[in-house]
Design an enzyme around this catalytic site. Sequence first.
Site, PDB file in Angstrom:
ATOM      1  N   ALA A   1       9.542   0.265   2.183  1.00  0.00           N
ATOM      2  CA  ALA A   1      10.520   0.202   1.090  1.00  0.00           C
ATOM      3  C   ALA A   1      10.508  -1.202   0.502  1.00  0.00           C
ATOM      4  CB  ALA A   1      11.903   0.522   1.626  1.00  0.00           C
TER       5      ALA A   1
ATOM      6  N   GLY B   1       8.628   2.486   5.528  1.00  0.00           N
ATOM      7  CA  GLY B   1       8.559   3.681   4.672  1.00  0.00           C
ATOM      8  C   GLY B   1       7.126   4.097   4.387  1.00  0.00           C
TER       9      GLY B   1
ATOM     10  N   GLU C   1       6.298   6.205   7.229  1.00  0.00           N
ATOM     11  CA  GLU C   1       7.029   7.478   7.101  1.00  0.00           C
ATOM     12  C   GLU C   1       6.365   8.385   6.059  1.00  0.00           C
ATOM     13  OE1 GLU C   1      10.686   5.190   6.603  1.00  0.00           O
ATOM     14  OE2 GLU C   1      11.641   6.534   8.034  1.00  0.00           O
TER      15      GLU C   1
ATOM     16  N   GLU D   1      11.401  -2.092  10.693  1.00  0.00           N
ATOM     17  CA  GLU D   1      12.766  -2.162  10.134  1.00  0.00           C
ATOM     18  C   GLU D   1      13.739  -2.905  11.045  1.00  0.00           C
ATOM     19  OE1 GLU D   1      10.894   0.585  10.233  1.00  0.00           O
ATOM     20  OE2 GLU D   1      11.158   1.786   8.415  1.00  0.00           O
TER      21      GLU D   1
HETATM   22  N1  COA Z   1       8.874  -5.108  -0.111  1.00  0.00           N
HETATM   23  C1  COA Z   1       8.716  -5.971  -1.119  1.00  0.00           C
HETATM   24  N2  COA Z   1       7.715  -6.864  -1.188  1.00  0.00           N
HETATM   25  C2  COA Z   1       6.826  -6.852  -0.190  1.00  0.00           C
HETATM   26  C3  COA Z   1       6.910  -5.975   0.894  1.00  0.00           C
HETATM   27  C4  COA Z   1       8.003  -5.067   0.921  1.00  0.00           C
HETATM   28  N3  COA Z   1       8.165  -4.168   1.887  1.00  0.00           N
HETATM   29  N4  COA Z   1       5.889  -6.213   1.736  1.00  0.00           N
HETATM   30  C5  COA Z   1       5.175  -7.214   1.184  1.00  0.00           C
HETATM   31  N5  COA Z   1       5.733  -7.607   0.015  1.00  0.00           N
HETATM   32  C6  COA Z   1       5.286  -8.653  -0.895  1.00  0.00           C
HETATM   33  C7  COA Z   1       5.480 -10.029  -0.286  1.00  0.00           C
HETATM   34  O1  COA Z   1       6.816 -10.469  -0.479  1.00  0.00           O
HETATM   35  C8  COA Z   1       4.481 -10.832  -1.064  1.00  0.00           C
HETATM   36  O2  COA Z   1       5.014 -11.109  -2.336  1.00  0.00           O
HETATM   37  P1  COA Z   1       4.848 -12.596  -2.979  1.00  0.00           P
HETATM   38  O3  COA Z   1       3.355 -12.722  -3.179  1.00  0.00           O
HETATM   39  O4  COA Z   1       5.623 -12.514  -4.244  1.00  0.00           O
HETATM   40  O5  COA Z   1       5.355 -13.546  -1.970  1.00  0.00           O
HETATM   41  C9  COA Z   1       3.336  -9.836  -1.279  1.00  0.00           C
HETATM   42  O6  COA Z   1       3.890  -8.539  -1.090  1.00  0.00           O
HETATM   43  C10 COA Z   1       2.202 -10.020  -0.286  1.00  0.00           C
HETATM   44  O7  COA Z   1       2.755  -9.986   1.022  1.00  0.00           O
HETATM   45  P2  COA Z   1       2.633 -11.176   2.092  1.00  0.00           P
HETATM   46  O8  COA Z   1       3.813 -11.100   2.996  1.00  0.00           O
HETATM   47  O9  COA Z   1       2.404 -12.470   1.396  1.00  0.00           O
HETATM   48  O10 COA Z   1       1.327 -10.739   2.848  1.00  0.00           O
HETATM   49  P3  COA Z   1       0.942 -11.089   4.359  1.00  0.00           P
HETATM   50  O11 COA Z   1      -0.489 -10.678   4.507  1.00  0.00           O
HETATM   51  O12 COA Z   1       1.299 -12.496   4.696  1.00  0.00           O
HETATM   52  O13 COA Z   1       1.861 -10.133   5.259  1.00  0.00           O
HETATM   53  C11 COA Z   1       2.926  -8.051   5.851  1.00  0.00           C
HETATM   54  C12 COA Z   1       1.735  -8.741   5.144  1.00  0.00           C
HETATM   55  C13 COA Z   1       2.812  -6.569   5.573  1.00  0.00           C
HETATM   56  C14 COA Z   1       2.850  -8.320   7.346  1.00  0.00           C
HETATM   57  C15 COA Z   1       4.249  -8.608   5.299  1.00  0.00           C
HETATM   58  O14 COA Z   1       4.196  -8.546   3.882  1.00  0.00           O
HETATM   59  C16 COA Z   1       5.464  -7.841   5.742  1.00  0.00           C
HETATM   60  O15 COA Z   1       5.914  -8.000   6.868  1.00  0.00           O
HETATM   61  N6  COA Z   1       6.037  -7.030   4.826  1.00  0.00           N
HETATM   62  C17 COA Z   1       7.259  -6.300   5.102  1.00  0.00           C
HETATM   63  C18 COA Z   1       7.004  -5.080   5.961  1.00  0.00           C
HETATM   64  C19 COA Z   1       8.318  -4.399   6.299  1.00  0.00           C
HETATM   65  O16 COA Z   1       9.206  -4.968   6.928  1.00  0.00           O
HETATM   66  N7  COA Z   1       8.460  -3.144   5.862  1.00  0.00           N
HETATM   67  C20 COA Z   1       9.615  -2.336   6.125  1.00  0.00           C
HETATM   68  C21 COA Z   1      10.599  -2.432   5.017  1.00  0.00           C
HETATM   69  S1  COA Z   1      12.075  -1.529   5.367  1.00  0.00           S
END
Ligand code: COA
Length: 262
Positions: free
Chosen positions: A68, A113, A116, A136
């Site tokens: 999400a 998500g 999911e 989450e």
């Molecule tokens: N929602 C919104 N933006 C997201 C996102 C999410 N779930 N997951 C990644 N992004 C964005 C990041 O904020 C970043 O944006 P920016 O370039 O403006 O800073 C971009 O996508 C790239 O992600 P980044 O975190 O820089 O990549 P990474 O390789 O360092 O890490 C992840 C990748 C997937 C490990 C990390 O992005 C992450 O933990 N994301 C969230 C996952 C999560 O908690 N999902 C459940 C949500 S309820």
Amino acid sequence: MSKPYETIKVEREDRTAWIILNRPHRLNALNEVMMEELLDALTMIESDPGVRCVVITGEGDRAFSAGADITAFPKATPVIAEEFSRKGQKVFSTIEELSKPVIAAINGYALGGGLELALACDFRIASEHAELGSPEINLGIIPGWGGTQKLVRIVGLRNAKRLVMLGERLKAEEAYQIGLVDKVVPFEKLRDETRSLAQKLCDGPPVALRYAKYALNFGSQVPLEVGLRLESALMALLFSTNDVKRGIEAFMSKSKPEFRGD
Ligand code: COA
């Protein structure tokens, strides 16, 4: 089939519809617009008899979907959060209720998500570099689009607790070992492997596939005796189709059946 969407792309390849999540700058995070567009695309696909199989994948090689869209969370009130959760559940139920098989081609992160969404699909093929998880808990919440319920059914309570309560992220190979994905392939082969599974499903008997999916998805939610009755009724119904005649004739004549879905 090529409606101009903002957050997804829908492409038709022979009898397969590909839905491509298309917000790569946000790792294909699922926002409200994407949910609405997914629902619209699925509704359109459902009513198109030419489509026999659906693939959902993400644009690029980094993410299927990182879950999400967290940027919307700071503004969320409980009411907004509930609406967003209900919308997600509706979209994912639409996938489970779709009369056609759906494959998740997991081309990178499938988190929260995103996982999911993959769990709502009938088959999951993952790229070797993909990582799957339910992080989450690290945000102080729990999965809200079916994760807690479906993970238990697919990988069992022990693995579901590792994923949901510890927020562990699994590499594709480990996800395969616990049955979270059906197959792991190198990224360069993901499209071709997905195509070959889609081809097999497209060649199958559409009505039998539809009833098999229904009996498996919903029969497992009711008492066994009810599920068994459902199975018998659906199996009997299939004897009214021309495809069953084609299947039996092809077996007798040692040829390949050409199922048409009537
Ligand atoms: N929602 C919104 N933006 C997201 C996102 C999410 N779930 N997951 C990644 N992004 C964005 C990041 O904020 C970043 O944006 P920016 O370039 O403006 O800073 C971009 O996508 C790239 O992600 P980044 O975190 O820089 O990549 P990474 O390789 O360092 O890490 C992840 C990748 C997937 C490990 C990390 O992005 C992450 O933990 N994301 C969230 C996952 C999560 O908690 N999902 C459940 C949500 S309820």
